[in-house]
Design an enzyme around this catalytic site. Structure first.
Site, PDB file in Angstrom:
ATOM      1  N   CYS A  87     -35.439   1.907   2.584  1.00 47.70           N
ATOM      2  CA  CYS A  87     -36.621   2.751   2.762  1.00 47.70           C
ATOM      3  C   CYS A  87     -36.174   4.200   2.587  1.00 47.70           C
ATOM      4  O   CYS A  87     -35.151   4.594   3.147  1.00 47.70           O
ATOM      5  CB  CYS A  87     -37.193   2.533   4.161  1.00 47.70           C
ATOM      6  SG  CYS A  87     -38.624   3.568   4.512  1.00 47.70           S
ATOM      7  N   HIS A 133     -46.092   1.102   6.418  1.00 46.15           N
ATOM      8  CA  HIS A 133     -46.052   2.555   6.635  1.00 46.15           C
ATOM      9  C   HIS A 133     -47.431   3.099   7.019  1.00 46.15           C
ATOM     10  O   HIS A 133     -47.533   4.031   7.821  1.00 46.15           O
ATOM     11  CB  HIS A 133     -45.580   3.285   5.370  1.00 46.15           C
ATOM     12  CG  HIS A 133     -44.091   3.329   5.220  1.00 46.15           C
ATOM     13  ND1 HIS A 133     -43.259   3.948   6.128  1.00 46.15           N
ATOM     14  CD2 HIS A 133     -43.274   2.850   4.240  1.00 46.15           C
ATOM     15  CE1 HIS A 133     -41.996   3.837   5.716  1.00 46.15           C
ATOM     16  NE2 HIS A 133     -41.978   3.164   4.577  1.00 46.15           N
TER      17      HIS A 133
HETATM   18 NI    NI Z   1     -40.317   2.660   3.425  1.00 48.14          NI
END
Ligand code: NI
Length: 166
Positions: A87, A133
């Site tokens: 990420c 997210h």
């Molecule tokens: Ni991410």
């Protein structure tokens, strides 16, 4: 535009629904540029400090990058796959995460038109990661408490960087 890392409060908010208009399309296009500059395969608006339901991804389809406004997963396979994920908000970290192998999702495109897609493999993986997210959910939330303790030092390093960027 800069990437917000772990520790930034925007990453923990539930992102707001958006209207598709010239402003949000421009933001999404800038996010595509940022995703490529950062060598990422997906990016969600909260990662650039904007609490909005916008996702961009490039699962390496012939059609190029996808831009999704207000995406929603409305079907997920019972078949679960484990895969290493990184990420951009956790620089230098990857974690093995279980997710459904196939999904069906809908979203609004750049013209504000509702679209649906079936996805498996890389695309399904990225869409699920980026949709997390939008709910304020991060990769570390998917691992056990014990494993998170082992990651503690790495996380506090990232968090320090995040605080400096606020
Ligand atoms: Ni991410």
């Amino acid at each position: 535009m800069e990437i917000k890392v772990y520790g930034n409060p925007t990453l923990r908010l539930k992102a707001q629904l958006v209207e598709v208009n010239s402003e949000t399309v421009k933001l999404a296009e800038e996010m595509v540029g940022m995703m490529y500059t950062s060598n990422g395969v997906g990016l969600a608006a909260p990662q650039v400090g904007v609490s909005a339901r916008i996702i961009v991804l490039d699962p390496q389809l012939k059609t190029g990058p996808l831009i999704l406004f207000n995406p929603e997963i409305y079907w997920a396979d019972n078949d679960i796959e484990a895969c290493e994920e990184g990420c951009l908000s956790f620089p230098g970290m990857t974690l093995e995460i279980d997710r459904p192998s196939s999904i069906r999702y809908c979203y609004l495109d750049k013209e504000g038109k509702r679209r649906e897609r079936d996805a498996s493999g890389y695309e399904a993986r990225i869409v699920q990661h980026e949709l997390d997210h939008l709910e304020g959910v991060l990769i570390v939330d998917h691992v056990s408490q014990a494993k998170r303790l082992l990651l503690k030092r790495k996380l506090s390093e990232i968090k320090k960087t995040g605080k400096e960027q606020e």
